[in-house]
Design an enzyme around this catalytic site. Structure first.
Site, mmCIF file in Angstrom:
data_model
loop_
_atom_site.group_PDB
_atom_site.id
_atom_site.type_symbol
_atom_site.label_atom_id
_atom_site.label_comp_id
_atom_site.label_asym_id
_atom_site.label_seq_id
_atom_site.Cartn_x
_atom_site.Cartn_y
_atom_site.Cartn_z
ATOM 1 N N CYS A 2 35.749 66.685 62.028
ATOM 2 C CA CYS A 2 34.729 67.660 61.672
ATOM 3 C C CYS A 2 33.480 67.165 60.755
ATOM 4 O O CYS A 2 33.901 66.235 59.897
ATOM 5 C CB CYS A 2 35.314 68.875 60.926
ATOM 6 S SG CYS A 2 36.645 69.678 62.065
ATOM 7 N N ARG A 27 31.266 61.142 64.859
ATOM 8 C CA ARG A 27 32.508 61.316 64.388
ATOM 9 C C ARG A 27 33.229 61.971 65.465
ATOM 10 O O ARG A 27 34.519 61.954 65.120
ATOM 11 C CB ARG A 27 32.396 62.180 62.912
ATOM 12 C CG ARG A 27 31.563 61.300 61.854
ATOM 13 C CD ARG A 27 31.327 62.548 60.957
ATOM 14 N NE ARG A 27 32.502 62.983 60.249
ATOM 15 C CZ ARG A 27 33.137 62.405 59.279
ATOM 16 N NH1 ARG A 27 32.666 61.493 58.581
ATOM 17 N NH2 ARG A 27 34.135 63.113 58.584
ATOM 18 N N TRP A 75 36.096 69.385 65.543
ATOM 19 C CA TRP A 75 36.938 68.919 66.190
ATOM 20 C C TRP A 75 38.071 69.726 66.129
ATOM 21 O O TRP A 75 38.937 69.696 65.084
ATOM 22 C CB TRP A 75 37.253 67.366 65.875
ATOM 23 C CG TRP A 75 37.877 66.678 66.791
ATOM 24 C CD1 TRP A 75 37.503 66.119 67.796
ATOM 25 C CD2 TRP A 75 39.173 66.240 66.712
ATOM 26 N NE1 TRP A 75 38.544 65.373 68.535
ATOM 27 C CE2 TRP A 75 39.556 65.299 67.848
ATOM 28 C CE3 TRP A 75 40.157 66.335 65.731
ATOM 29 C CZ2 TRP A 75 40.963 64.830 67.881
ATOM 30 C CZ3 TRP A 75 41.677 65.807 66.029
ATOM 31 C CH2 TRP A 75 41.881 64.928 67.039
ATOM 32 N N ASN A 99 36.072 71.589 56.504
ATOM 33 C CA ASN A 99 36.799 70.468 57.142
ATOM 34 C C ASN A 99 38.235 70.196 56.419
ATOM 35 O O ASN A 99 38.327 70.714 55.246
ATOM 36 C CB ASN A 99 36.067 69.086 56.778
ATOM 37 C CG ASN A 99 34.761 69.004 57.563
ATOM 38 O OD1 ASN A 99 34.440 69.728 58.573
ATOM 39 N ND2 ASN A 99 34.148 67.859 57.391
ATOM 40 N N GLY A 100 39.175 70.054 57.251
ATOM 41 C CA GLY A 100 40.469 69.838 56.719
ATOM 42 C C GLY A 100 41.302 71.026 57.244
ATOM 43 O O GLY A 100 40.933 71.428 58.479
ATOM 44 N N GLU A 476 44.366 45.033 70.750
ATOM 45 C CA GLU A 476 43.126 45.930 70.375
ATOM 46 C C GLU A 476 42.354 45.965 71.652
ATOM 47 O O GLU A 476 41.578 46.638 72.133
ATOM 48 C CB GLU A 476 42.635 44.878 69.194
ATOM 49 C CG GLU A 476 40.985 45.215 68.981
ATOM 50 C CD GLU A 476 40.924 46.955 68.682
ATOM 51 O OE1 GLU A 476 41.954 47.316 68.229
ATOM 52 O OE2 GLU A 476 39.787 47.196 68.406
ATOM 53 N N LYS A 480 40.922 49.322 73.004
ATOM 54 C CA LYS A 480 39.566 49.324 73.562
ATOM 55 C C LYS A 480 39.238 49.976 75.092
ATOM 56 O O LYS A 480 38.640 50.812 75.231
ATOM 57 C CB LYS A 480 38.690 48.048 73.444
ATOM 58 C CG LYS A 480 38.442 47.691 72.103
ATOM 59 C CD LYS A 480 37.467 48.539 71.086
ATOM 60 C CE LYS A 480 37.995 49.556 70.436
ATOM 61 N NZ LYS A 480 38.591 49.378 69.251
ATOM 62 N N GLU A 483 40.651 53.570 75.304
ATOM 63 C CA GLU A 483 39.714 54.613 74.509
ATOM 64 C C GLU A 483 38.560 54.969 75.330
ATOM 65 O O GLU A 483 38.306 56.074 75.331
ATOM 66 C CB GLU A 483 39.249 54.020 73.340
ATOM 67 C CG GLU A 483 40.186 54.032 72.292
ATOM 68 C CD GLU A 483 39.590 53.450 70.953
ATOM 69 O OE1 GLU A 483 39.319 52.356 70.803
ATOM 70 O OE2 GLU A 483 39.274 54.206 69.975
ATOM 71 N N HIS A 499 61.428 41.192 79.433
ATOM 72 C CA HIS A 499 62.452 42.127 78.683
ATOM 73 C C HIS A 499 62.253 43.376 79.062
ATOM 74 O O HIS A 499 62.489 44.321 78.563
ATOM 75 C CB HIS A 499 62.540 41.946 77.323
ATOM 76 C CG HIS A 499 62.801 40.515 76.791
ATOM 77 N ND1 HIS A 499 64.029 39.854 76.990
ATOM 78 C CD2 HIS A 499 62.165 39.418 76.263
ATOM 79 C CE1 HIS A 499 64.094 38.999 76.476
ATOM 80 N NE2 HIS A 499 62.780 38.495 76.044
ATOM 81 N N LYS A 595 35.425 59.757 65.353
ATOM 82 C CA LYS A 595 35.196 58.465 64.558
ATOM 83 C C LYS A 595 36.142 58.604 63.311
ATOM 84 O O LYS A 595 36.569 57.441 62.762
ATOM 85 C CB LYS A 595 33.801 58.385 64.205
ATOM 86 C CG LYS A 595 33.341 57.284 63.339
ATOM 87 C CD LYS A 595 33.616 56.130 64.532
ATOM 88 C CE LYS A 595 33.377 54.715 63.657
ATOM 89 N NZ LYS A 595 33.836 53.626 64.759
HETATM 90 C C1 F6R Z 1 39.885 52.806 67.697
HETATM 91 C C2 F6R Z 1 39.573 53.298 66.295
HETATM 92 C C3 F6R Z 1 40.880 53.934 65.721
HETATM 93 C C4 F6R Z 1 40.568 53.829 64.070
HETATM 94 C C5 F6R Z 1 41.659 54.835 63.462
HETATM 95 C C6 F6R Z 1 41.868 54.345 62.001
HETATM 96 O O1 F6R Z 1 38.681 52.266 68.232
HETATM 97 O O2 F6R Z 1 38.547 53.316 65.667
HETATM 98 O O3 F6R Z 1 41.900 53.766 66.171
HETATM 99 O O4 F6R Z 1 40.859 52.477 63.938
HETATM 100 O O5 F6R Z 1 41.640 56.143 63.805
HETATM 101 O O6 F6R Z 1 40.365 54.897 61.356
HETATM 102 P P1 F6R Z 1 39.997 53.845 60.159
HETATM 103 O O7 F6R Z 1 39.924 52.521 60.226
HETATM 104 O O8 F6R Z 1 38.679 54.622 59.763
HETATM 105 O O9 F6R Z 1 41.191 54.390 58.933
#
Ligand code: F6R
Length: 600
Positions: A2, A27, A75, A99-100, A476, A480, A483, A499, A595
């Site tokens: 949010c 975000r 969100w 927020n929260g 990673e 990517k 996502e 395994h 985000k």
């Molecule tokens: C993936 C991504 C998330 C963040 C995770 C932690 O592309 O961005 O997996 O890495 O939510 O977020 P931060 O790094 O902001 O603590």
């Protein structure tokens, strides 16, 4: 997650709020809303989906002249993403954004319902505004009513509240969720006050800002000169937050990695020396192990960091997923350095893990991209990753800079402990610079991956495989892809295939194999051969052609595995991007993701 925005001043409230929300869009959100209080009138607009829907809703509304406003992108946590559940939430004469999570909202709601107050949403937030109005009825003083309200809330919050009973004031409270107050000038050169849950909406508007501490609450009245506690200057660098001609922020952010990596190294890596001024007060001689703790992509950077620190600095490293760590009553040792890694600096699980380590008396270090974020403020020491604002929800340049900071840290520790010779240090620095150059995107290579991507839109899933530090890179690469393409992808250490996972190998399985020339090449080659023999479709990333592959993405020949690491990182990011684009997905704002994950 949010986002919050607030404004007091003479300019058109609607556009300031909407523009602010646009800056917070990245975000992630599923609904949004604004409320404007001007000339005693309280006007509220809400909508589900993209901001354009909200813009359309308030097209005919104007609010020139003095007033105030609050806005929110939501969100969903409690209750579905519907218009009723969108913020601002209202009572009879007041509106609130939050927020929260209010953990005790059930009991508050019940007691308010017993007083005859009715609720229309399924959210936890709505209790705040009803509780406020209930207290106001008895106390008659809005600020007192607000204070009483906040004192009853349990959980995390950043709150803005406006009320017709005090039409020149915004009431605010912060605990566990970020909230910033900004001060600037409106178009009549009079003082304007802004609120936001992150810097981005304030750039270009506020000249100075104050990052509120947990447990803060207050009221800001219009007019008069306000002195912000502990003010900080805000840079006006809005350009860097724009797309620079790229279609997607994610693409732009992939392309600028070589620049931000150099920024990350600046002042920390010279020709023959590593220096981290930020750690000058840290007594490394008392550190005998390191714990790296993070979520998501940052967790992958942490695993990569563990290989680097153990190999280069010969220090024991443990890696923890923050959401697991905080609830398992972990055993913490006095001489452990607790390092959290976070792009946003606001991830709830990572922040709480950090607080837990601090409560247990550990020295803490935050590796973070956002200065003044909660994690930076909470850590004993911090190293900024200097990636610049990352807008694409799928993290790219933040990951690159996190790995770079960890690599520098590994060398810095090795240097401090005297286990790195001058010659080795020089060589390492040369390698780092070469690794940075390897992230410069070659347009032809990009075109090749783009063409290739059309062969990867079907099938039943992807394995990304690698060994050693290429294992977290495989994780990673898979993250990517899943996502932004919504295709099923998993990262594995390639030695694990036989395994269990190899049971999935058939014509419909895509296997992206990370095959560095400079690290365990023969080992990974035999793992890939096993998959190839079972008809899996192999896409090899390597400098030399590997005859067992179906597709080959060539990286240039390098003499160090870390250079290959950074070169392959870019390939994986572009691969995910191009598959997602072909599938018609919103690359910058993938479904269901946010985000900054400020709730656990
Ligand atoms: C993936 C991504 C998330 C963040 C995770 C932690 O592309 O961005 O997996 O890495 O939510 O977020 P931060 O790094 O902001 O603590």
């Amino acid at each position: 997650m949010c986002g919050i925005i607030g404004y007091i001043g003479n300019d058109e409230k609607k556009s300031i709020l909407l523009n602010g929300l646009k800056e917070l869009e990245y975000r992630g959100y599923d609904s949004s809303g604004i409320s404007v209080l001007s000339e005693g009138e309280l006007s509220t607009f809400k909508s589900v989906g993209k901001l354009i829907n909200l813009e359309r809703k308030c097209e005919g509304f104007h609010s020139s002249g003095f007033g105030l406003g609050i806005g929110h992108t939501r969100w969903a946590t409690h209750g579905k993403p519907t218009e009723v559940n969108a913020h601002p939430h209202f009572g009879k004469f007041s509106n609130v954004v939050h927020n929260g999570i209010i953990e005790n909202y059930h009991s508050i709601k019940e007691s308010l319902q017993q007083q005859g107050r009715s609720f229309i949403s399924q959210t936890d937030t709505e209790v705040i505004v009803h509780l406020f109005e209930s207290h106001l009825e008895n106390l008659k003083n809005p600020f007192e009513a607000f204070k009483h309200t906040i004192s009853e809330l349990k959980g995390a919050y950043a709150i803005l509240l406006i009320t017709q009973k005090s039409p020149d004031t915004i009431y605010y409270a912060k605990n566990g969720s970020p909230l910033i107050i900004g001060r600037g000038k409106d178009s009549k050169d009079a003082e304007a006050i802004y609120f936001a849950s992150s810097d981005a909406p304030l750039i270009g508007l506020a000249s100075e800002v104050c990052y509120l501490e947990d447990g803060t609450l207050g009221a800001i009245k219009a007019g008069g000169f306000h002195t912000l506690p502990n003010p900080k200057l805000l840079s006006g660098d809005k350009l860097s937050a724009q797309k620079d001609g790229f279609t997607f922020f994610m693409e732009k952010e992939i392309y600028e990695q070589h620049k931000v990596l150099l920024e990350t190294m600046m002042g920390r890596v010279s020709e023959d020396n590593f220096s981290l001024e930020e750690l000058s007060e840290l007594d490394l001689s008392s550190v005998d192990s390191i714990t790296l703790c993070a979520c998501g992509t940052s967790y992958h950077a942490a695993i990569a960091g563990s290989y680097l620190i153990e190999r280069i600095a010969r220090l024991k490293v443990k890696v923890e997923i923050a959401s697991e760590f905080r609830y398992r009553n972990p055993i913490l040792q006095a001489n452990e350095l607790f390092v959290v890694i976070s792009q946003s600096g606001e991830t709830a699980d990572t922040l709480e893990a950090l607080k837990l380590a601090k409560r247990n008396g550990l020295k803490t270090l935050g590796i973070c991209n956002v200065d003044n974020s909660s994690i930076v403020r909470e850590s004993d020491f911090s190293l900024l990753t200097r990636a610049g604002i990352e807008k694409g929800v799928a993290s790219t340049k933040a990951f690159a800079t996190q790995v770079m900071v960890l690599w520098i840290l590994a060398n810095f520790i090795a240097q401090k402990c005297g286990i790195l010779s001058k010659a080795a240090m020089k060589q390492e620095i040369k390698t780092m610079l070469e690794a940075v150059r390897a992230t410069e995107v070659d347009k032809k290579a990009h075109e090749h991956i783009k063409r290739l991507s059309r062969r990867y839109l079907h099938g039943h899933g992807f394995f990304f495989i690698g060994r050693d530090i290429f294992y977290p890179l495989a994780l990673e690469g898979a993250l990517k892809l899943k996502e932004i393409s919504y295709l099923h992808a998993e990262g594995y250490p390639s030695g694990e295939m036989k395994h269990g996972p190899i049971a999935l190998a058939d014509l419909g399985l895509f296997c992206v194999a990370l095959m560095p020339q400079n690290l365990l090449y023969d080992k990974i080659k035999s793992n890939v051969e096993e998959l190839s023999a079972r008809d899996a479709m192999i896409c090899a990333l390597s400098a030399e052609y590997y005859e067992g592959c179906d597709d080959w993405i060539a990286i240039p020949k390098y003499s160090h595995y870390m250079v290959e690491f950074f070169a392959m990182m870019v390939v994986l990011q572009i691969f995910a991007l191009e598959v997602a684009v072909r599938l018609g997905n919103d690359v910058d704002m993938p479904r269901n993701l946010a985000k900054s994950v400020t709730v656990e």
